[in-house]
Design an enzyme around this catalytic site. Structure first.
Site, mmCIF file in Angstrom:
data_model
loop_
_atom_site.group_PDB
_atom_site.id
_atom_site.type_symbol
_atom_site.label_atom_id
_atom_site.label_comp_id
_atom_site.label_asym_id
_atom_site.label_seq_id
_atom_site.Cartn_x
_atom_site.Cartn_y
_atom_site.Cartn_z
ATOM 1 N N PRO A 1 0.805 -1.219 0.000
ATOM 2 C CG PRO A 1 -0.728 -1.546 1.694
ATOM 3 C CD PRO A 1 0.571 -2.029 1.182
ATOM 4 C CD GLU A 2 4.470 2.390 -3.359
ATOM 5 O OE1 GLU A 2 4.589 3.428 -4.024
ATOM 6 O OE2 GLU A 2 5.110 1.363 -3.605
ATOM 7 C CE LYS B 1 4.586 5.198 1.367
ATOM 8 N NZ LYS B 1 5.795 4.344 1.428
ATOM 9 C CG HIS C 1 -1.408 -13.970 8.968
ATOM 10 N ND1 HIS C 1 -0.525 -14.440 9.919
ATOM 11 C CD2 HIS C 1 -1.249 -14.748 7.879
ATOM 12 C CE1 HIS C 1 0.150 -15.458 9.411
ATOM 13 N NE2 HIS C 1 -0.269 -15.665 8.172
ATOM 14 N NE ARG D 1 6.499 -10.713 4.953
ATOM 15 C CZ ARG D 1 5.957 -11.802 4.421
ATOM 16 N NH1 ARG D 1 4.962 -12.405 5.048
ATOM 17 N NH2 ARG D 1 6.391 -12.272 3.276
#
Length: 291
Positions: A2-3, A57, A97, A116
DNA sequence: CTTACGGCCTGGGTGC
DNA sequence: TGCACCCAGGCCGTAA
């Protein structure tokens, strides 16, 4: 990853889907990426979502003040590399997750999933926002040509490093830095201070064009990214440099190369984006140093 | 102050 | 089948 275009897409989707909804319950899994998990569990139940905006962001989910007091809270969310945020019906299968569930008053739950856990969640008083995100640079879609120039003027660092530096411009990451540099025909290792006005103008234009086109296609999905509707973006189909090592340049047919610039994989066309003249101390790929 | 760099966080993918 | 290793983005500490 995601940018700016991905976060913008998520912000718009959330604005449409959850603005005005009330959070009725909070359930957390792993919390090591949350600043103060207890604060979320304490303050969010009962809070109504006022607005969802993007700042670089970051996603800012602003909450309406609760019972009389005027302490406004904002849920600050950074998706990191693999963060996903989407409202789901409770019987929709829970993705692996998924670490935060915010039950809403319409029966759905807003779920935060992050393989992550490089993302961040924090509930912050409105007054504390400035200190957390006030240091970010200009929004690349709002910055004027003049300010863009002055932010890069006199900077000896490599242009790629500065495009990634959130204190210079907020919102660009590795993908859109490379795509913008390809479009502007500028090598990522060019030193900002040595860019000619015409080259700066090209870069300014390229950044806007690339980001706007990416927003139109709802972002790039390489591995994990999905929007607030749970759908991938399509801008990866338009990538011209990022991830294309060994493939042909869409402009000239030369083979796209990859090198480490500013500590990141950087993809570029060695013909369209000519390397800067080697100078003393310029670091090359592989760590060799030229004197 | 600016710049460069290394390390850390985590776990999926890859290659042996 | 297992396992070591690489890699991703942001951030921070350190050194020049």
């Amino acid at each position: 990853m995601p940018e700016l275009p991905e976060v913008e897409t998520v912000a718009r989707g959330l604005r449409e889907q959850i603005a005005g909804r009330r959070i009725v319950a909070v359930r957390l899994g792993k919390t090591d990426f949350i600043d103060d998990p207890a604060a979320l569990e304490r303050e969010l139940p009962g809070a109504r979502i006022a607005t969802v905006t993007r700042h670089g962001k970051f996603l800012l989910v602003r909450l309406e003040p609760r019972h009389g007091d005027d302490s406004r809270f904002c849920l600050l969310i950074h998706l990191g590399m693999t963060g996903q945020l989407a409202p789901r019906h409770p019987d929709f299968p829970v993705a692996a997750h998924t670490h935060a569930f915010f039950a809403l008053d319409d029966g759905r739950e807003l779920r935060y999933t992050d393989v992550r856990r490089f993302g961040r969640l924090a509930l912050v008083p409105e007054a504390a926002l400035e200190e957390l995100i006030g240091g970010l640079g200009a929004d690349p879609l709002e910055v004027t040509r003049a300010e863009f120039g002055s932010r890069l003027a006199g900077r000896r660092a490599m242009i790629k490093a500065l495009l990634l530096d959130q204190r210079v411009l907020r919102g660009m990451g590795n993908i859109y830095a490379d795509e913008s540099l390809w479009r502007a025909r500028l090598h990522p290792a060019r030193h900002a201070a040595r860019l000619k006005p015409q080259e700066l103008a090209r870069l300014y234009r390229a950044i806007r064009d690339v980001l706007n086109a990416a927003i139109r296609l709802r972002g790039s999905s390489i591995a994990n990214y999905i929007d607030a509707e749970g759908q991938p973006g399509r801008y990866q189909l338009r990538h011209r440099a990022y991830g294309r090592e060994g493939k042909r340049c869409f402009r000239c047919g030369q083979t796209i190369r990859r090198m480490i610039v500013a500590g990141r994989s950087s993809y570029f066309c060695p013909r369209c984006q000519p390397a800067p003249r080697r100078r003393r101390g310029v670091k090359l790929a592989g760590g060799a140093r030229f004197r």
